[in-house]
Design an enzyme around this catalytic site. Structure first.
Site, PDB file in Angstrom:
ATOM      1  N   TYR A  54       1.021  -0.894  -0.219  1.00 28.64           N
ATOM      2  CA  TYR A  54       0.017  -0.292  -0.307  1.00 28.64           C
ATOM      3  C   TYR A  54       1.368   1.116  -0.508  1.00 28.64           C
ATOM      4  O   TYR A  54       1.630   1.649   1.313  1.00 28.64           O
ATOM      5  CB  TYR A  54      -0.806  -0.039   1.294  1.00 28.64           C
ATOM      6  CG  TYR A  54      -2.244  -0.979   1.161  1.00 28.64           C
ATOM      7  CD1 TYR A  54      -2.555  -2.064   0.183  1.00 28.64           C
ATOM      8  CD2 TYR A  54      -2.665  -0.928   2.319  1.00 28.64           C
ATOM      9  CE1 TYR A  54      -3.345  -2.741  -0.088  1.00 28.64           C
ATOM     10  CE2 TYR A  54      -3.702  -1.925   2.569  1.00 28.64           C
ATOM     11  CZ  TYR A  54      -4.080  -2.857   1.488  1.00 28.64           C
ATOM     12  OH  TYR A  54      -4.738  -3.988   1.425  1.00 28.64           O
ATOM     13  N   THR A  55       0.506   2.101  -1.261  1.00 27.49           N
ATOM     14  CA  THR A  55       0.136   1.699  -2.049  1.00 27.49           C
ATOM     15  C   THR A  55       1.327   2.047  -3.929  1.00 27.49           C
ATOM     16  O   THR A  55       0.962   3.675  -3.489  1.00 27.49           O
ATOM     17  CB  THR A  55      -1.132   2.838  -2.678  1.00 27.49           C
ATOM     18  OG1 THR A  55      -0.970   4.120  -1.434  1.00 27.49           O
ATOM     19  CG2 THR A  55      -2.248   2.036  -0.838  1.00 27.49           C
TER      20      THR A  55
END
Length: 339
Positions: A54-55
């Site tokens: 992420y991300t």
């Protein structure tokens, strides 16, 4: 008073709604992310889910940003012992998710080498000495399952990880992993994180196979995207212009159908009878399904989060659940596709 739910046969007891963190460092900056975690914890929340990648799909983000934000929050608030931290391993790290892909310095997968390194990296970013739930983000076809489960077992033995989970596994892959752990005397998965909602395209497969495996073998289910990418919030109306949303165009292409709008309108009708919101009804339906422990919700503001947490004040009747299940039946969806 909120009743915490045991995650499968593990020793973890979770708040009925987990807090997803994909938006941390993306659509919610660090200050907003701290506010969300503060509000979630104040409401009794104890389950935060993240992933190492992420991300990576956003410019300038090499991955690990969400974990780092959570780590700084844990340190500043002194909350480590109050929170169940779940993260994942498998996806490619590096900006754009491509750094090292295909090279001798491969930075992805479920090999022993990568699992051990990725876990240590996640521990460092989170600023903790152990991860409560360490999950295989999705299957690695290039690595034998024995190697993967052996590496996970070593992490548990070292004290780096308390429990193991799988995410986005098919039924036969999940059974292969459970069988391997049983036959080889290795640590086993205690949970599954599938895409599961009234609208999820894989719902039929989950209810027909995966869900039954989880109930039979005692795995807790912690669904992601429980609101169908926002479709189940009721913000999309049949025949109406699209709202201002980063997901609007994608949902229009993939989720707009007569069946799905029938589902949303049914949720609105049930919500009206209870003085609730469609999203709360959708989550309450999910919480009533066999094996489900805690759907993972996402929010960009405290107001959005507070609204979703209102689900826990809602009790659906057997008739409500039957009405929702009837209109959303996946056999109906299959029939419509075959017309």
């Amino acid at each position: 008073m909120t009743t915490y739910r045991r995650l499968g046969r593990s020793g973890l007891h979770l708040f009925p709604l987990g807090l997803g963190s994909m938006q941390f460092g993306w659509s919610a900056d660090e200050a907003a992310s701290f506010e969300l975690m503060d509000a979630y914890h104040a409401a009794g929340g104890n389950f935060i889910d993240t992933a190492d990648i992420y991300t990576t799909w956003t410019p300038g983000n090499p991955g690990g940003v969400s974990e780092e934000i959570i780590g700084r929050w844990l340190k500043s608030r002194g909350r480590r012992d109050d929170v169940v931290i779940a993260t994942k391993v498998r996806g490619p790290m590096g900006e754009g998710g491509s750094e090292g892909r295909g090279s001798i310095h491969q930075r992805e997968g479920l090999s022993r080498r990568w699992i051990l390194k990725a876990c240590e990296d996640s521990l460092r970013r989170l600023g903790v000495d152990h991860i409560d739930l360490y999950q295989a983000h999705y299957i690695d076809n290039q690595t034998p399952i024995e190697e993967t489960m052996d590496a996970f077992t070593e992490l548990v033995k070292r004290g780096y990880v308390r429990y193991l989970g799988a995410s986005n596994y098919s039924g036969w892959r999940l059974m292969q992993a459970l069988w391997t752990s049983d036959q080889k005397g290795l640590e086993s998965f205690v949970s599954l994180q599938p895409e599961y909602s009234l609208l999820s395209p894989t719902r039929a497969n989950f209810e027909r196979e995966l869900g039954r495996v989880c109930v039979e073998y005692g795995l807790g289910v912690i669904p992601w995207s429980p609101l169908g990418g926002g479709m189940l919030t009721g913000k999309y109306k049949r025949g109406a212009p699209l709202p201002d949303s980063v997901r609007a165009e994608g949902n229009a292409r993939s989720r707009f159908s007569d069946r799905n709008f029938d589902i949303v309108e049914t949720l609105e009708a049930v919500a009206g009878r209870h003085g609730a919101r469609p999203a709360q009804v959708a989550l309450a339906w999910l919480l009533a399904q066999p094996g489900v422990t805690a759907p993972i919700i996402g929010a960009n503001s405290v107001a959005q989060l507070t609204d979703l947490l209102g689900t826990l004040d809602l009790t659906l009747s057997a008739d409500d659940l039957a009405e929702i299940s009837r209109v959303s039946d996946w056999e109906r969806a299959r029939t419509e596709l075959e017309r």
